[in-house]
Structure formats: C-alpha cells, structure tokens
Enzyme design. Sequence first.
Site, PDB file in Angstrom:
ATOM      1  N   ALA A 107       2.217   7.704  46.968  1.00 34.32           N
ATOM      2  CA  ALA A 107       3.283   7.424  47.940  1.00 34.32           C
ATOM      3  C   ALA A 107       4.594   6.938  47.317  1.00 34.32           C
ATOM      4  CB  ALA A 107       2.829   6.442  49.019  1.00 34.32           C
ATOM      5  N   ALA A 108       4.706   6.952  45.979  1.00 29.77           N
ATOM      6  CA  ALA A 108       5.993   6.557  45.381  1.00 29.77           C
ATOM      7  C   ALA A 108       7.095   7.484  45.902  1.00 29.77           C
ATOM      8  CB  ALA A 108       5.916   6.618  43.864  1.00 29.77           C
ATOM      9  N   GLY A 109       6.782   8.774  45.988  1.00 28.48           N
ATOM     10  CA  GLY A 109       7.752   9.747  46.511  1.00 28.48           C
ATOM     11  C   GLY A 109       8.057   9.484  47.978  1.00 28.48           C
ATOM     12  N   ASP A 110       7.049   9.097  48.728  1.00 26.49           N
ATOM     13  CA  ASP A 110       7.270   8.819  50.156  1.00 26.49           C
ATOM     14  C   ASP A 110       8.181   7.605  50.329  1.00 26.49           C
ATOM     15  OD1 ASP A 110       5.526  10.878  50.712  1.00 26.49           O
ATOM     16  OD2 ASP A 110       3.781   9.563  50.877  1.00 26.49           O
TER      17      ASP A 110
HETATM   18  O1  RIB Z   1       2.009  10.976  49.440  1.00 29.43           O
HETATM   19  C1  RIB Z   1       0.842  10.235  49.556  1.00 29.43           C
HETATM   20  C2  RIB Z   1       0.106  10.622  50.793  1.00 29.43           C
HETATM   21  O2  RIB Z   1      -0.322  11.963  50.690  1.00 29.43           O
HETATM   22  C3  RIB Z   1      -1.166   9.824  51.065  1.00 29.43           C
HETATM   23  O3  RIB Z   1      -0.922   8.685  51.818  1.00 29.43           O
HETATM   24  C4  RIB Z   1      -2.071  10.855  51.717  1.00 29.43           C
HETATM   25  O4  RIB Z   1      -2.445  10.518  53.009  1.00 29.43           O
HETATM   26  C5  RIB Z   1      -1.320  12.176  51.654  1.00 29.43           C
HETATM   27  O5  RIB Z   1      -0.671  12.455  52.834  1.00 29.43           O
END
Ligand code: RIB
Length: 305
Positions: free
Chosen positions: A247-250
């Site tokens: 999730a660093a990108g998120d």
């Molecule tokens: O980018 C990370 C995410 O990718 C995780 O939280 C997982 O659920 C997938 O969607």
Amino acid sequence: MVVVIGSSNTDMIIQVPRIPGPGETILGGAFHTAAGGKGANQAVAAARAGAEVAFIARVGADMFGERAVAGFKADGLDVQYVKIDDSAPSGVAQIFVAEDGENSITVAGGANANLCVDDVKAAGDVMVNAEVVLMQLETPIETIAFAASLAHENSVPVLLNPAPAQKLPPELLRHVTILTPNESEAELLTGLKVNCEENTAIAARMLRDMGPKDVIITLGATGVFLSTSDFEGLIPAFKTKAIDTTAAGDVFNGALAAALAENMPMRRAVQFSQAAAALSVTKLGAQPSAPRREDIEALLKRTLQ
Ligand code: RIB
C-alpha cells in the site's frame, strides 16, 4: 472534496522469511488481518492526509464488509455511495510480506467486480463537484472509463493509478489528467523497459502523448520520476526502514489527491505524498499504515529544512 472510486478488501497477511515459489510450501510467521483494497487504502490515505473524501465502492453483505464500512466511518469518509451487495462476498486479498518488506498479493475481487456505471451515476452530483477524482484498476474498467469521461466532461481532474497493471483503452487515457504508474505498469502501457533514467523519461513522455497532462512514474525506494509541461526529473524518496511496502503506492496516491485538492503546486504535492508513503512502509498492513497529516508534515519539516 476528493472522490475515490475503487475496491475494498480485507487483507489476510502472513509474514514469511521470503516469498514462496510455485509449488513450494514454507513455514511462515504471524498471521494478521487488516483493512485493504487499493481504492479503500487510497480513500483512507487521502482522508488522513487532510482531505474531505467520498468513497464509491461495493462490499458484500458480510462481516468483512461491515468492518470495512465501520473503518471508513471512523476515518470520516462519506460512505453514502458504498453499496452493500448481497450477491457477492466482500473482496479479500492474500498477502505474503517478506522479511525485507517486499510482498506478493492475490486478490479475490468479490463485490468489487460488481461496481457499475449506475453506481457512479448515483454519485453524479458529488463527482461533478469534486476537486479531484481518484481511481485504480481493481474494479471494472467500463466503470472507470465512464467515471473518467464524466469527470473530464465536467472539468474535474482525473488522477488514475493504473494498478494492478493492465492495458488501458486509449479513450480512457485521453480523459486522465495525472497518471501514476510504477515501473512495471509504465512498461506494460508503453512497451518500453523502464530500467534507466533516460528510458523512464521517454516512457513518461510517451504516456503524456496518450492523454495525461502529467505523469508520475513511481520507482519504489529510488523516488518518483515527474514529467509535466514545465518539469521533468527524478525526485528522490525519503529514506526509511521498510517493514512492509504493501500500500505504499496507495498512500502516495491518496496523499497526492489530498494535496492537489488543496491546490498544492505539483512538486510540493509529490514530496508531501512521498513523505506519506515513506511513513507507511514503516508499519505493517495497508490502511493501518496510512499516516496522519501531522506526521507527514513533521517528516517533511525534519527532512527538507
Ligand atoms: O495495494 C495494496 C492492496 O492491494 C492491498 O491492500 C490488497 O487488498 C490489494 O488490493
């Protein structure tokens, strides 16, 4: 207001010494569950970075969906467009996190796969009045393409994080304002190996020729390559000890949407988002690792002054 359209998952995380290969069984360590899903992670990251956020998504009518929505409410998201879908289970993801912080992820999309054009139409008012619409690719591409064209028609900037990697319809790319692929996503979209600064610059220019005004290629611990009409170059990452890069990108994308919604200039917005992403890799789990505004600002102050 930032509008995020995308997936919500529950992450099933096993810590492992290394990512297992095909056909291999290895003994792992601790097991955790955490709120995840690229869409939900980005929505929560944007809210914690200081934005007002409306989330358009689907979860199943089950315990995972209930917990996810409770989490969104606790983070102050507007959840009126999160639909409870009784025809499919909530999305889940199986994640291995290795000792060096790297991960491997498999998603069972469930209700995310039912997010449809009508769900976006139902949120039309909030969409057309948004400062930024942020999307990724864990929900159907027709829905994303429709949302991008609606936002574009109403002069609302579209921030698209093209993850997980897939080819995109040219029409969708023409409606994107800012595109944020990582190296492999940029390679898939351009057919060019993103393995040196020169190629990264060429790939970014190729992507801008496809429609987006600005392109940000994220390069993990190296930093990001920003390509706009008045700047092109590498912006180095903040140095941190990575425990879990999930999730660093998120977090980067969520924080970027929050920064752009308050009209932060692009280079500052990128650094703000890099600081958020750097903090996120120091903690395990997707949503649990998204930092709050004050922590992002404290890191920026410590490092950039
Ligand atoms: O980018 C990370 C995410 O990718 C995780 O939280 C997982 O659920 C997938 O969607």
